[in-house]
Design a protein around this motif. Structure first.
Motif, short mmCIF file in Angstrom:
data_model
loop_
_atom_site.label_atom_id
_atom_site.label_comp_id
_atom_site.label_asym_id
_atom_site.label_seq_id
_atom_site.Cartn_x
_atom_site.Cartn_y
_atom_site.Cartn_z
N TYR A 98 -6.27 -1.97 -8.34
CA TYR A 98 -5.05 -2.60 -8.84
C TYR A 98 -5.37 -3.39 -10.10
O TYR A 98 -6.49 -3.90 -10.27
CB TYR A 98 -4.47 -3.56 -7.80
N TYR A 142 -8.00 1.26 -3.06
CA TYR A 142 -7.15 1.19 -4.24
C TYR A 142 -7.77 0.34 -5.33
O TYR A 142 -8.47 -0.64 -5.06
CB TYR A 142 -5.79 0.58 -3.87
N LYS A 144 -6.43 5.47 -6.57
CA LYS A 144 -6.84 5.39 -5.17
C LYS A 144 -7.83 6.50 -4.85
O LYS A 144 -7.85 7.56 -5.50
CB LYS A 144 -5.63 5.49 -4.24
N GLU A 170 -0.64 -0.80 -9.05
CA GLU A 170 -1.58 0.19 -8.56
C GLU A 170 -2.02 1.10 -9.71
O GLU A 170 -1.18 1.66 -10.43
CB GLU A 170 -0.94 1.03 -7.45
N THR A 225 -0.25 4.20 1.12
CA THR A 225 -1.00 5.15 1.94
C THR A 225 -0.10 6.01 2.81
O THR A 225 0.81 5.50 3.47
CB THR A 225 -1.97 4.38 2.85
N ARG A 250 0.85 -1.19 0.00
CA ARG A 250 0.00 0.00 0.00
C ARG A 250 0.89 1.24 0.00
O ARG A 250 1.97 1.25 0.62
CB ARG A 250 -0.86 0.04 1.25
#
Length: 445
Positions: free
Chosen positions: A269, A267, A279, A276, A223, A221
């Motif tokens: 993907y 997200y 998001k 990715e 984030t 991730r």
């Protein structure tokens, strides 16, 4: 069914699935190859496919401990996983209260007899759960034609031969500190098994080869949690980084996307590679609800704890990077659940709050059309079958609702010991797991 019959049926399923994959794609193959193969069913959205002839399957409307129960089998321990159903088998996870022993359980679909009760993993010092709604066996299994895939988060993942129960492969080397226990269920895509590992320390998705268990891809991730002090210490107790959600699949402009809600962001993907794509950011965390989709045009995403919001995210070819400002079409924050997943029926979204407020929301506009009160607390995700909504309460009631018009409650059916696990549906039977038993519920002549 004997061994020869089991093998013949499995070969026929594999042949049928191969034909459907070539003609119709992965979604159609899942519907054809299994009755209820994973958490939230063949389409991953809590709905059971309608019959080709338009007639009802014949699911029951009313039952009790003494009425319309085909069998009732004790499965003791503390585990909230949804049963997975295929062929003549019903599989689920189980665990001891302290998490030191973790099992795979298989029941005979016709009789409820235990075919397998397999100790898979032992843990010397499992981390305490420290909450009332989770268990060490909350991750639901998934099934293909040959194997069942059992997952307990970082405690272990294993593929078992469905016929013999023997371990084909296992992994115990995928780190993640779950803190309050694992919760994300596994999903299959192509030749891979995809795991969601959202802990307080690391957050990533990993795809394993379903035949060998070897890692195919792993994506961290990206984030920004905004919780790191200048000295490098993380603020808070870790809940703000966690998630328990199970991802879903949707095809956008010919690309199959894996949509995965996590803490602070959801997200998209590329399902094949784990790349990715986009998001959507938000304030929520400890997400438990799975995403659902509306005709490939809209993703419905629950942001989790910290005041849950339900977001309608437009799906199109322009999804790239952070699309929060460009693709969130609507945002509803009244009476949104923190635990159960939404249902989509005929362009309407149905959500039941933790305290039993059922809302019908227009999927394209986000307009709340109707609200009605159900009795009880709700952690399990509901199902849609035969034109009806079925919601299971922690007190043990299954509330049957007509989704149209006034959202009338048709029946309230009680079973002992309460529900934490979401239901499974197969043919014209429902498989309901209370805290201590599994039931096959079916209308009796």
């Amino acid at each position: 069914m004997g061994k020869a019959g089991f093998i013949a049926a499995r070969r026929w399923r594999r042949f049928s699935v191969s034909l459907l994959v070539g003609k119709l794609g992965v979604g159609a193959a899942l519907v054809a190859s299994a009755d209820w193969p994973q958490f939230r069913g063949p389409n991953g959205d809590g709905s059971y496919p309608a019959r080709d002839d338009g007639k009802p399957h014949g699911f029951p409307v009313e039952w009790s401990e003494k009425e319309n129960v085909v069998w009732k089998t004790p499965v003791t321990g503390r585990a909230w996983s949804t049963p997975a159903v295929m062929g003549d088998q019903v599989w689920m996870t189980n665990a001891t209260e302290d998490g030191k022993k973790m099992y795979a359980v298989c029941l005979d679909k016709a009789t409820g007899e235990k075919l397998h009760d397999l100790l898979l993993f032992e843990n010397e010092n499992p981390e305490p759960l420290s909450n009332r709604v989770n268990s060490y066996g909350s991750c639901s299994p998934t099934i293909d034609e040959e194997r069942v895939y059992i997952h307990f988060g970082s405690y272990g993942t294993a593929a078992l031969d469905r016929e013999t129960g023997k371990v084909v492969w296992q992994r115990r080397d995928l780190p993640c500190r779950h803190f309050r226990g694992p919760g994300s269920s596994v999903v299959l895509y192509g030749e891979t098994l995809i795991l969601s590992m959202d802990g307080v320390d690391v957050q990533y998705l990993v795809a394993l080869d379903r035949k060998t268990g070897e890692t195919v891809w792993k994506t961290d991730r990206t984030t920004d949690f905004g919780d790191v002090e200048p000295n490098g210490k993380i603020r808070g107790d870790g809940d703000f980084r966690k998630a328990y959600s199970t991802p879903g699949f949707v095809t956008v402009d010919g690309t199959v996307q894996l949509v995965s809600p996590g803490a602070k962001a959801c997200y998209g993907y590329e399902a094949k590679t784990g790349k990715e794509l986009w998001k959507v950011t938000y304030d929520g965390f400890s997400n438990a609800a799975s995403p659902v989709f509306v005709d490939g045009k809209m993703a419905i995403i629950n942001t989790g704890f910290g005041k849950a919001h339900l977001l309608g995210v437009k799906l199109d070819g322009g999804m790239n990077g952070d699309i929060t400002g460009s693709h969130v079409e609507w945002d509803v924050f009244k009476r949104i659940p923190t635990l159960s997943s939404p249902l989509v029926v005929d362009g309407k979204v149905y959500v039941t709050s933790d305290l039993g407020i059922l809302s019908r929301i227009d999927a394209m506009s986000g307009k709340i059309e109707k609200v009605t009160a159900l009795q009880g607390r709700f952690s399990a995700s509901g199902v849609y079958a035969d034109g009806r909504l079925y919601y299971l309460s922690e007190e043990g009631d299954t509330i049957v609702v007509d989704p149209k018009g006034e959202m009338e409650v048709i029946a309230t059916n009680h079973l002992d010991d309460g529900f934490m696990a979401s239901p499974a549906v197969d043919g014209k039977a429902m498989y309901l797991r209370t805290r201590s038993h599994v039931y096959r519920i079916e209308a009796q002549p």
